[in-house]
Enzyme design. Sequence first.
Site, PDB file in Angstrom:
ATOM      1  CD  GLU A   5      -7.518   2.106  29.054  1.00 31.82           C
ATOM      2  OE1 GLU A   5      -6.452   1.630  29.482  1.00 31.82           O
ATOM      3  OE2 GLU A   5      -8.205   2.925  29.692  1.00 31.82           O
TER       4      GLU A   5
ATOM      5  CE1 TYR B 211      -2.752  -0.930  27.889  1.00 33.28           C
ATOM      6  CE2 TYR B 211      -4.419  -1.261  29.567  1.00 33.28           C
ATOM      7  CZ  TYR B 211      -3.855  -0.482  28.578  1.00 33.28           C
ATOM      8  OH  TYR B 211      -4.388   0.734  28.259  1.00 33.28           O
TER       9      TYR B 211
ATOM     10  CD  GLU C 293      -7.947   0.015  33.935  1.00 30.63           C
ATOM     11  OE1 GLU C 293      -7.091   0.365  34.757  1.00 30.63           O
ATOM     12  OE2 GLU C 293      -7.667  -0.497  32.844  1.00 30.63           O
TER      13      GLU C 293
ATOM     14  CG  ASP D  72      -0.521   5.795  33.529  1.00 34.97           C
ATOM     15  OD1 ASP D  72       0.544   6.220  33.994  1.00 34.97           O
ATOM     16  OD2 ASP D  72      -0.626   5.256  32.409  1.00 34.97           O
TER      17      ASP D  72
HETATM   18  C1  BDP Z   1      -5.035   1.370  32.116  1.00 30.72           C
HETATM   19  C2  BDP Z   1      -5.616   2.708  32.515  1.00 30.72           C
HETATM   20  C3  BDP Z   1      -4.952   3.873  31.782  1.00 30.72           C
HETATM   21  C4  BDP Z   1      -3.455   3.703  31.774  1.00 30.72           C
HETATM   22  C5  BDP Z   1      -3.119   2.404  31.069  1.00 30.72           C
HETATM   23  C6  BDP Z   1      -1.603   2.181  30.976  1.00 30.72           C
HETATM   24  O1  BDP Z   1      -7.013   2.748  32.288  1.00 30.72           O
HETATM   25  O2  BDP Z   1      -5.328   5.090  32.397  1.00 30.72           O
HETATM   26  O3  BDP Z   1      -2.790   4.791  31.206  1.00 30.72           O
HETATM   27  O4  BDP Z   1      -3.674   1.356  31.819  1.00 30.72           O
HETATM   28  O5  BDP Z   1      -1.055   1.629  31.920  1.00 30.72           O
HETATM   29  O6  BDP Z   1      -5.105   0.482  33.170  1.00 30.72           O
HETATM   30  O7  BDP Z   1      -1.003   2.566  29.992  1.00 30.72           O
END
Ligand code: BDP
Length: 595
Positions: A504, A468, A408, A168
Amino acid sequence: MLYPIRNAFRDILEINSLWKFRVDSEKKGENEKWYNDFESDIEIAVPGSWNEQLEELGLLHYVGLAWYSRKFFLPTHFSDKRIWLRIGSADFSSRVWVNGSFAGESEFGFLPNEMEITTFARAGQENLIVISVSNELDDDSIPQGITADHYTNENRMREETNPPTRFDFSPFGGIHRPVIVHSTPATCIRGVRVNTSIANSLTGKVEITAETDGKEFDSFSSELIDAKGASVSRSSPEEVALRTELIVNDCHFWSNDNPHLYTLNVALHKDGKTVDQYSLKIGIREVRIDGDKLLLNGKEVFLKGFGKHEDFAVIGRGLFLPLVIKDFELMKWINANSFRTSHYPYAEEVLSYADNRGILVISEAPAVSLDFRHVTPKTLENHRQFVQRMVERDYNHPSVIIWSIGNEPNIVGDEGYYDGSGRNYWKEVFDFTRSLDNSRPITVPNCTRAGLEDPVFEFSGVLSINRYYGWYEYPGNLKLAIEKLELDMEELHARYKKPILITEFGADSLAGSHSTSLQMFTEEYQAKLIEEYIRCIESKPYTIGEMVWNFADFRTPQHFRRVVLNLKGVFTRDREPKLAAFKLKELWNNGRKVF
Ligand code: BDP
């Protein structure tokens, strides 16, 4: 691998600024001998990506080959020296010619490509460097590539990006870091490795190992100099072995609160005369995992920081020193103490600055989203080689406290990953990394899709997770998001009994978008999600840190879920703070856990 320096024995000449540029989408340049120079009236700035600089020529999303050429005058005093050419990084692969002769190549983006050019270069004359750079990737490369056909064949058309990538972030192409011609004596120091430890609360220990090229020396010496220029410890110059240990009394240990650096001078001597010398800044410190804690010099440290990108308007992924300064000032302003070089090693200049400023770094290899249905023996070999070069390059930075050797894996959620092949692969890469450096913890951030069975957990010293919830899963539902996060952390810790780092978490927000309710894409929602995650993470005794995704908005390949940029930055792409930035500054106040 040593960063080039200038001293009485060595010199450097930066070959940056404007280069001649030509796109070679048909890959005919080598047949047509463009390495002897080529016709073009296009110029490009180095360092910098071609994408935004030359957008008006159609290069914004260009994936393919392009050529760079530059004439430069090599000063006469280089004539009695060995001459080297070092390209800080050309992404993702490059081939190099000097005065028409092939000089070297690299398949490893984000890392220096260094070669000796003594026999091709002409001191006291004009010289020609030609470099072909490609930003194409494939199954074997690190990171792996993907094509539009893959998406079609795998029935994943809705995931297809343009340009197609497995990651991404924009696959920017170009020469992204400085190009330096440098000289050394015939017999020279080619590598220095420093291991530091704490002998007792007042005494530091520095073990130094050097590598040389050439035999014209009879002794090796090393000396540590403090900030005032005084010698604090030195070896006897009779030392023939390229290995020595220095003891530092009244030692100022390096830490994020007090990033004290010493200058290490190492030298080769012949018949009582110095024949080469190299200097670097080092910090004396110890990193360790003890139970569920991350210890720096025996003291617990909790990581508060970000996943970042090397990304900025116009310059793309090119090294831009004013931005490095700005980003570190913003990290200090927001009370962060760390960042991860997601998803590739950053410029050495950035790591040296982190050493200076006391910012802790997780340095990452670009094995991002490995798809094990497409992993080949060559992918594994390239991955090992990548890690080797990264560890060699970054080993001496006190700021680098953890290696991340991927990100990932199995984001596609393929079952085959759990049949032992994923485990075997990671065992090999982890074991190999540990054999190169057993002084730092090693990790690989896991994604929700790969689940808690992900074999990376078995080998990781620190369990890293990217989550997320509240965004891709349970959108807009923070209550459920936090419940899921908590469940994952509890289960993970119960299973593996290792410290957990949230590498993250975050939400997109469009700067200037507001709401009185919880509404995705507003600044309020992003700030609230971050706050709730932090409250949950900090309530667990086994967590060692929280890294918000992302420091700043960044450019991505085109996809319907991205409005040009990934908007998860707490700063905009041009570094203006969003609401979440003020919230983090408050939460991270004084580096204390507030919940
Ligand atoms: C994660 C990835 C990262 C993406 C992020 C996203 O590690 O590179 O930019 O999600 O979706 O899975 O914002």
